[in-house]
Write a protein that holds these residues in place. Structure first.
Motif, PDB file in Angstrom:
ATOM      1  N   LYS A  11      -6.592  -2.529  -1.076  1.00  0.00           N
ATOM      2  CA  LYS A  11      -5.566  -1.854  -1.873  1.00  0.00           C
ATOM      3  C   LYS A  11      -5.698  -0.365  -1.618  1.00  0.00           C
ATOM      4  N   ASP A  12      -4.603   0.313  -1.741  1.00  0.00           N
ATOM      5  CA  ASP A  12      -4.638   1.742  -1.454  1.00  0.00           C
ATOM      6  C   ASP A  12      -4.184   2.507  -2.685  1.00  0.00           C
ATOM      7  N   SER A  13      -5.153   2.847  -3.532  1.00  0.00           N
ATOM      8  CA  SER A  13      -4.825   3.561  -4.761  1.00  0.00           C
ATOM      9  C   SER A  13      -4.638   5.058  -4.517  1.00  0.00           C
ATOM     10  N   GLU A  14      -4.978   5.534  -3.330  1.00  0.00           N
ATOM     11  CA  GLU A  14      -4.897   6.958  -3.040  1.00  0.00           C
ATOM     12  C   GLU A  14      -3.687   7.313  -2.180  1.00  0.00           C
ATOM     13  N   THR A  15      -2.699   6.430  -2.099  1.00  0.00           N
ATOM     14  CA  THR A  15      -1.520   6.677  -1.291  1.00  0.00           C
ATOM     15  C   THR A  15      -0.656   7.743  -1.945  1.00  0.00           C
ATOM     16  N   VAL A  16      -0.281   8.728  -1.161  1.00  0.00           N
ATOM     17  CA  VAL A  16       0.592   9.800  -1.639  1.00  0.00           C
ATOM     18  C   VAL A  16       1.995   9.529  -1.123  1.00  0.00           C
ATOM     19  N   MET A  17       2.943   9.443  -2.040  1.00  0.00           N
ATOM     20  CA  MET A  17       4.345   9.264  -1.679  1.00  0.00           C
ATOM     21  C   MET A  17       5.077  10.557  -2.003  1.00  0.00           C
ATOM     22  N   SER A  18       5.781  11.104  -1.010  1.00  0.00           N
ATOM     23  CA  SER A  18       6.451  12.375  -1.218  1.00  0.00           C
ATOM     24  C   SER A  18       7.640  12.484  -0.266  1.00  0.00           C
ATOM     25  N   ALA A  19       8.580  13.314  -0.638  1.00  0.00           N
ATOM     26  CA  ALA A  19       9.712  13.596   0.237  1.00  0.00           C
ATOM     27  C   ALA A  19       9.263  14.474   1.408  1.00  0.00           C
ATOM     28  N   ASP A  20       8.153  15.185   1.223  1.00  0.00           N
ATOM     29  CA  ASP A  20       7.605  16.046   2.271  1.00  0.00           C
ATOM     30  C   ASP A  20       6.578  15.251   3.086  1.00  0.00           C
ATOM     31  N   PRO A  21       6.848  14.945   4.351  1.00  0.00           N
ATOM     32  CA  PRO A  21       5.926  14.149   5.170  1.00  0.00           C
ATOM     33  C   PRO A  21       4.539  14.774   5.325  1.00  0.00           C
ATOM     34  N   ARG A  22       4.442  16.091   5.209  1.00  0.00           N
ATOM     35  CA  ARG A  22       3.138  16.744   5.353  1.00  0.00           C
ATOM     36  C   ARG A  22       2.194  16.364   4.219  1.00  0.00           C
ATOM     37  N   GLU A  23       2.735  16.063   3.054  1.00  0.00           N
ATOM     38  CA  GLU A  23       1.893  15.666   1.926  1.00  0.00           C
ATOM     39  C   GLU A  23       1.387  14.230   2.085  1.00  0.00           C
ATOM     40  N   GLU A  24       2.035  13.435   2.914  1.00  0.00           N
ATOM     41  CA  GLU A  24       1.629  12.060   3.137  1.00  0.00           C
ATOM     42  C   GLU A  24       0.684  11.932   4.339  1.00  0.00           C
ATOM     43  N   TYR A  25       0.278  13.049   4.891  1.00  0.00           N
ATOM     44  CA  TYR A  25      -0.512  13.041   6.128  1.00  0.00           C
ATOM     45  C   TYR A  25      -1.798  12.221   6.021  1.00  0.00           C
ATOM     46  N   GLY A  26      -2.526  12.285   4.937  1.00  0.00           N
ATOM     47  CA  GLY A  26      -3.820  11.609   4.813  1.00  0.00           C
ATOM     48  C   GLY A  26      -3.739  10.133   4.464  1.00  0.00           C
ATOM     49  N   ASN A  27      -2.555   9.587   4.283  1.00  0.00           N
ATOM     50  CA  ASN A  27      -2.420   8.173   3.920  1.00  0.00           C
ATOM     51  C   ASN A  27      -2.918   7.276   5.044  1.00  0.00           C
ATOM     52  N   LYS A  28      -3.619   6.225   4.652  1.00  0.00           N
ATOM     53  CA  LYS A  28      -4.100   5.254   5.630  1.00  0.00           C
ATOM     54  C   LYS A  28      -3.142   4.075   5.656  1.00  0.00           C
ATOM     55  N   ALA A  29      -2.949   3.529   6.828  1.00  0.00           N
ATOM     56  CA  ALA A  29      -2.091   2.349   6.963  1.00  0.00           C
ATOM     57  C   ALA A  29      -2.788   1.152   6.332  1.00  0.00           C
ATOM     58  N   PRO A  30      -2.043   0.292   5.642  1.00  0.00           N
ATOM     59  CA  PRO A  30      -2.681  -0.891   5.065  1.00  0.00           C
ATOM     60  C   PRO A  30      -3.139  -1.849   6.160  1.00  0.00           C
ATOM     61  N   GLN A  31      -4.174  -2.602   5.846  1.00  0.00           N
ATOM     62  CA  GLN A  31      -4.708  -3.556   6.818  1.00  0.00           C
ATOM     63  C   GLN A  31      -3.779  -4.763   6.898  1.00  0.00           C
ATOM     64  N   LYS A  32      -3.434  -5.128   8.119  1.00  0.00           N
ATOM     65  CA  LYS A  32      -2.527  -6.256   8.334  1.00  0.00           C
ATOM     66  C   LYS A  32      -3.270  -7.566   8.126  1.00  0.00           C
ATOM     67  N   PRO A  33      -2.599  -8.538   7.501  1.00  0.00           N
ATOM     68  CA  PRO A  33      -3.230  -9.859   7.387  1.00  0.00           C
ATOM     69  C   PRO A  33      -3.384 -10.492   8.762  1.00  0.00           C
ATOM     70  N   GLN A  34      -4.457 -11.212   8.938  1.00  0.00           N
ATOM     71  CA  GLN A  34      -4.689 -11.913  10.197  1.00  0.00           C
ATOM     72  C   GLN A  34      -5.422 -13.207   9.871  1.00  0.00           C
ATOM     73  N   GLU A  35      -4.774 -14.310  10.166  1.00  0.00           N
ATOM     74  CA  GLU A  35      -5.343 -15.607   9.821  1.00  0.00           C
ATOM     75  C   GLU A  35      -6.540 -15.946  10.685  1.00  0.00           C
ATOM     76  N   SER A  36      -7.471 -16.651  10.076  1.00  0.00           N
ATOM     77  CA  SER A  36      -8.646 -17.143  10.774  1.00  0.00           C
ATOM     78  C   SER A  36      -8.253 -18.288  11.696  1.00  0.00           C
ATOM     79  N   PRO A  37      -8.929 -18.433  12.816  1.00  0.00           N
ATOM     80  CA  PRO A  37      -8.632 -19.562  13.706  1.00  0.00           C
ATOM     81  C   PRO A  37      -9.101 -20.899  13.122  1.00  0.00           C
ATOM     82  N   PHE A  38      -9.825 -20.859  12.004  1.00  0.00           N
ATOM     83  CA  PHE A  38     -10.329 -22.063  11.349  1.00  0.00           C
ATOM     84  C   PHE A  38     -10.025 -21.984   9.861  1.00  0.00           C
ATOM     85  N   ASP A  39      -9.936 -23.135   9.213  1.00  0.00           N
ATOM     86  CA  ASP A  39      -9.711 -23.177   7.770  1.00  0.00           C
ATOM     87  C   ASP A  39     -10.995 -22.790   7.052  1.00  0.00           C
TER      88      ASP A  39
END
Length: 147
Positions: free
Chosen positions: A91-119
């Motif tokens: 979860k990303d509780s430190e995400t900055v949302m703004s109309a100014d892209p410079r203020e969103e510079y430090g945001n990290k991309a969320p981790q993409k789901p990736q299924e395991s090859p096994f159950d």
């Protein structure tokens, strides 16, 4: 007689090719000696800790791990050299949302789901490792949460 030979040959060839694809299966024996694996939460990250008792660095390389619908690289802990850690951005509780892209510079991309090859269950992980230059998989079970 030719039909029986053809059918028998077809079955033999088919079984040969399907068995070759089975090399991607789970290993029954652990690639190294582990202690109990556990998770910890740190800000917006879930850390999976895999303590290792003995490992042959020349033959075995712990690469990554599938856990709770995500995949992450395993990194050797600098403070505890016998422990490997995988970080999952849940979860990303430190995400900055703004109309100014410079203020969103430090945001990290969320981790993409990736299924395991096994159950696997929620308290299990699939360890991806290399042994003698071959990629192999091992299921780590009974992972506990330490908060």
């Amino acid at each position: 007689m030719k039909h029986i030979y053809f059918i028998f040959s077809s079955i033999l060839i088919f079984s040969f090719f399907t068995n070759c694809g089975g090399n991607k299966g789970l290993q029954e024996h652990a690639p190294t000696k582990f202690q109990d694996a556990y998770t910890t939460m740190e800000n917006s990250k879930l850390n999976l800790h895999i303590p290792v008792t003995v490992i042959q660095d020349s033959r075995i390389s712990l690469d990554s791990v599938y856990f709770r619908g995500m995949k992450s690289a395993l990194v050797q802990n600098e403070e505890l050299p016998n422990e490997y850690v995988a970080e999952f951005n849940i979860k990303d509780s430190e995400t900055v949302m703004s109309a100014d892209p410079r203020e969103e510079y430090g945001n990290k991309a969320p981790q993409k789901p990736q299924e395991s090859p096994f159950d696997i269950e929620s308290n299990e992980a699939i360890l991806v490792f290399s042994q003698d230059n071959q990629r192999k998989y091992y299921k780590v079970s009974d992972i506990t949460d330490r908060n």
